[in-house]
Design an enzyme around this catalytic site. Structure first.
Site, mmCIF file in Angstrom:
data_model
loop_
_atom_site.group_PDB
_atom_site.id
_atom_site.type_symbol
_atom_site.label_atom_id
_atom_site.label_comp_id
_atom_site.label_asym_id
_atom_site.label_seq_id
_atom_site.Cartn_x
_atom_site.Cartn_y
_atom_site.Cartn_z
ATOM 1 N N HIS A 1 0.838 -1.207 0.000
ATOM 2 C CA HIS A 1 0.000 0.000 0.000
ATOM 3 C C HIS A 1 0.872 1.257 0.000
ATOM 4 O O HIS A 1 0.645 2.181 -0.796
ATOM 5 C CB HIS A 1 -0.907 -0.012 1.234
ATOM 6 N N GLU A 2 1.872 1.284 0.874
ATOM 7 C CA GLU A 2 2.725 2.472 0.967
ATOM 8 C C GLU A 2 3.609 2.624 -0.264
ATOM 9 O O GLU A 2 3.875 3.743 -0.713
ATOM 10 C CB GLU A 2 3.567 2.430 2.243
ATOM 11 N N GLU B 1 -5.634 7.512 -1.763
ATOM 12 C CA GLU B 1 -5.914 6.333 -0.945
ATOM 13 C C GLU B 1 -6.701 5.258 -1.684
ATOM 14 O O GLU B 1 -6.495 4.067 -1.462
ATOM 15 C CB GLU B 1 -6.651 6.743 0.329
ATOM 16 N N HIS C 1 1.871 4.392 -3.041
ATOM 17 C CA HIS C 1 1.771 5.848 -2.923
ATOM 18 C C HIS C 1 2.914 6.564 -3.641
ATOM 19 O O HIS C 1 2.799 7.770 -3.919
ATOM 20 C CB HIS C 1 1.769 6.256 -1.450
#
EC number: 3.4.11.-
Length: 780
Positions: A479-480, A502, A483
């Site tokens: 997930h990170e 997000e 980004h």
């Protein structure tokens, strides 16, 4: 200009007048003092007025094409020395060391993958303790407005960049005999517009100029949300000084950083991802449109490690016994809100053993290799872009480091260190070129209010992800990492459109994680269907428990992206402490992208996503930028009435669960993994109903994998013998503990409520401020 807002409930004001003048570069020179819990020093701002940058942006493509063929228009600066005598000629209040040195230029030593090495720049400016007159000197002067909160501003002055030896190269004059405001501003303009391939020369010039003497104090005033600076007689942004120095210090209670202790009980400080962003760390322009570069020198006691969101893997330079200096920089313009710092007694973690059973770190190149080739000319403002670098395009795993308190060494080696290479490689196989040249990962203290936070070149992770097997750690890491593309390389022009960051990261974490595990298509589909089922339940809960106005992904509707004439604006619900615990933007955004991917087909959708990344990296976007480009790429037969307008209406501008999602979930059959889970639950319910002859010892390690759910069950069934597990969870896993406080209070059980209040009293001083505020409202 003082705006009085309820700091707990109102919108967040962005005060900077970015339509009139923009900060192009920051130079920070800071000291970190743990005894007083203060960060103190100077920040030098290099500015460009609105008339110039508007003209520049209107012809950015031409500029990129022409500048890419130019050699640097100026040579490197000679070793520039500002002697004490000369410095005092310009500013008697300033104190210098024997002389301030800017390093003589060297050739570009970045490696073939675009990884820039570290080069230390020492600063000789010490803080001044003066504050100039802040009275009203007339409204005819131009006012520079910066976002600022919880800071003590000590002094502001103009920087005499013309005093730096060799700066005549930036003017039409062979010698700087007559120095005027116009000439200084011309020098700054030439400096901030140097072509991208002169990035190292540019950093050296910035460093030299930041150490130049002052040439006059500027008038300033502060209010709750801003710092306002003026120069008598400067009536326009063009006339205002384009290089200014601000002396300031943070306050211990400032909301941009958290002073706390790590898991080894050593002091540390870090940017916590506050709702007010970085305005309590340094005066800045917070609106996302104010994209800038920066360089920073940070001094701290020699026992501390300084990590920042910089391009270089910095190493400490010893200044004197017991004190070290760290230098970082970035050459890719990003919003000031992405600036990150962490100072603590971190230890770099390295993998000591290697197992053949580790997730693979090498895999064949994606079949759609053509998608990774550079498509046309980059559309962003000029900077040293990795998407133009052929070597960077094939770099599956960028260099990385992992830092944590030494007590977490075993947990990092067991899970995190083994997962980073396959997760980075998986992300590259899906989206192509990594936007950033390196990655630091830091396990932050227990009071960190979420599971993770991404900034350029650095990711913060909660210690909660280290428990159990690799799934929680792997998915959060993915997930990170996502980004880096969505949220950082491509940012939202309006922060209320959080789903553009997000929603994408949530959708892509499943894709990355399936690739990292090397699942076949059927296994990947089943795993993703199970996660969709769990998210569907969470979304339903969220809709039931949250106010309608906070369920909308595009709350400003047609006014999204609009600002006042000055560039100031507000972020709806930006200061609401409950907002950081809501998942609406994650979940509704995820289901919208899942809906669109199904309409196109996964392969077609991911191919489009790569094209979108190549088109918009380095830029800020609104929802319509993504949706319009997507619909242009959907064949007519697959659109089935889809339009930007009906996506707005169904998904982005309405509260509650989108109607297309309701229809999809009601018609969708339960996936195979969900059926297996349901059957397993049913089996164990029946087993537990049977009479047992003897008590079985509960193995606590089983519950380490599902500790949050285990604690919920303890609370639900009032299993008093395990209340110590709840207490430990609330202290060690604060990123997830807020929800558990709610469960304890809703139960209306006196003993559980007493437990909640006892745990809060122990931890409230270390908790993130927003988390503490939300929990306090639950308890009292």
């Amino acid at each position: 200009m003082d705006i009085q807002l309820d700091p707990a409930r109102d919108d967040l004001p962005l005060m900077a007048n970015t339509s009139h003048i923009l900060v192009k570069h920051y130079v920070l020179d800071l000291d970190v003092d743990f005894e007083s819990q203060v960060i103190e020093g100077t920040i030098v701002l290099f500015l460009e007025d609105g008339n110039r940058f508007k003209k520049q942006n209107s012809s950015i493509e031409e500029a990129c094409q022409s500048e890419s063929n130019k050699a640097c228009k100026f040579g490197m600066p000679e070793l520039c020395r500002i002697s004490v005598a000369n410095a005092r000629t310009f500013s008697s209040e300033m104190e210098y060391n024997d002389f301030a040195i800017c390093s003589k230029g060297e050739k570009d030593t970045s490696d073939k993958d675009g990884n820039h090495d570290n080069q230390e720049h020492a600063s000789g400016i010490s803080s001044s303790k003066y504050c100039c007159d802040t009275g009203n000197h007339g409204s005819e002067d131009f006012l520079l407005v910066l976002d600022c909160c919880d800071l003590s501003v000590l002094k502001v002055e103009e920087v005499d960049v013309a005093a730096v030896p060799g700066m005549e190269k930036f003017t039409r004059s062979p010698k700087l005999t007559v120095v005027s405001e116009e000439l200084r501003n011309q020098i700054v303009y030439e400096l901030v517009t140097l072509p991208a391939d002169c990035w190292r020369e540019q950093l050296d010039y910035y460093a030299c100029c930041s150490q130049a003497p002052g040439c006059g104090e500027l008038l300033f005033d502060t209010d709750s949300w801003s710092l306002q600076i003026r120069k008598t007689g400067a009536q326009t942004a063009t006339d205002f000084p384009h290089a200014i120095r601000i002396w300031y210090k943070t306050k211990p209670e400032g909301r941009s950083v958290t002073w706390t202790s790590d898991q080894s009980d050593r002091p540390c400080v870090y940017t916590v991802g506050s709702p007010i962003n970085n305005r309590a760390l340094f005066p800045c322009q917070e609106p996302p449109v104010a994209m800038s570069t920066w360089q920073a020198t940070v001094r701290a006691a020699a026992s501390f490690v300084v990590l920042m969101s910089g391009e270089n893997s910095a190493k400490p330079t010893q200044l004197w016994e017991g004190c070290s200096s760290w230098y970082y920089y970035v050459t890719m313009p990003v919003p000031a809100s992405t600036f990150t710092i962490a100072v603590g007694c971190w230890t770099e973690m390295k993998l000591e053993t290697y197992s053949l059973n580790d997730l693979a770190t090498e895999r064949p190149f994606s079949p759609s290799e053509a998608d990774f080739r550079h498509i046309g000319v980059c559309s962003h403002m000029e900077y040293p872009c990795r998407f133009k670098n052929a070597s960077a395009a094939t770099q599956e795993i960028i260099p990385y480091r992992v830092f944590a308190p030494v007590c977490l060494k075993g947990a990092c080696q067991e899970t995190l260190l083994r997962l980073i290479p396959p997760c980075l490689s998986a992300a590259h196989s899906v989206l192509g070129t990594h936007p950033f040249s390196r990655l630091d990962v830091l396990i932050v203290p227990a009071n960190f209010p979420s599971l993770g936070m991404a900034s350029p070149h650095i990711v913060f992770l909660s210690q909660s992800i280290l428990t159990g097997r690799s799934h929680l750690c792997g998915t959060r890491l993915c997930h990170e990492i996502a980004h880096a593309w969505f949220g950082l390389a491509i940012g939202a022009r309006d922060w209320t459109e959080e789903w553009l960051s997000e929603g994408f990261a949530t959708h892509l974490e499943d894709v990355f994680w399936a690739a990292a595990q090397q699942l076949d298509p059927r296994e990947a589909r089943e795993q993703q269907e199970l996660r969709a089922c769990l998210r569907w339940r969470r979304l339903q809960d969220e809709m039931r428990c949250s106010p309608e106005e906070m369920q909308v992904l595009r709350p400003s509707k047609d006014k999204t992206g609009h600002t006042s004439d000055s560039g100031a604006s507000v972020i709806k619900q930006g200061l609401n402490p409950e907002k950081i615990f809501m998942q609406v933007h994650y979940l509704k955004g995820y289901f919208l992208l899942r809906f669109l991917a199904k309409r196109l087909g996964d392969e077609t959708y991911l191919s489009f996503l790569r094209k979108f990344v190549h088109t918009f990296h380095g830029q800020l976007i609104l929802s319509q930028d993504f949706l319009q480009m997507l619909l242009e790429n959907i064949p007519e037969e697959k659109r089935l009435g889809l339009s930007v307008e009906n996506i707005y209406q169904d998904w982005l501008e309405s509260c509650g669960i989108p109607k297309p999602l309701q229809r999809e979930r009601s018609a969708e059959a339960e996936c195979g993994l969900a059926r297996q889970v349901r059957a397993e639950v049913t089996k164990w319910i029946q087993v537990n109903r049977r009479p047992r002859k003897r008590k079985r010892r509960v193995k606590e390690e089983v519950f380490e994998k599902v500790r949050h759910r285990w604690c919920e069950l303890i609370v639900k069934h009032k299993f008093t013998k395990a209340y110590d597990s709840v207490e430990r969870f609330l202290q060690e896993d604060q990123a997830m503990g807020v929800y558990l406080y709610g469960e304890l209070m809703v139960s209306e059980d006196a003993r559980q409520q007493q437990l909640a209040r006892r745990c809060f009293e122990r931890t409230k001083e270390q908790m993130d401020r927003s988390s503490a505020q939300v929990v306090a409202e639950m308890l009292f």
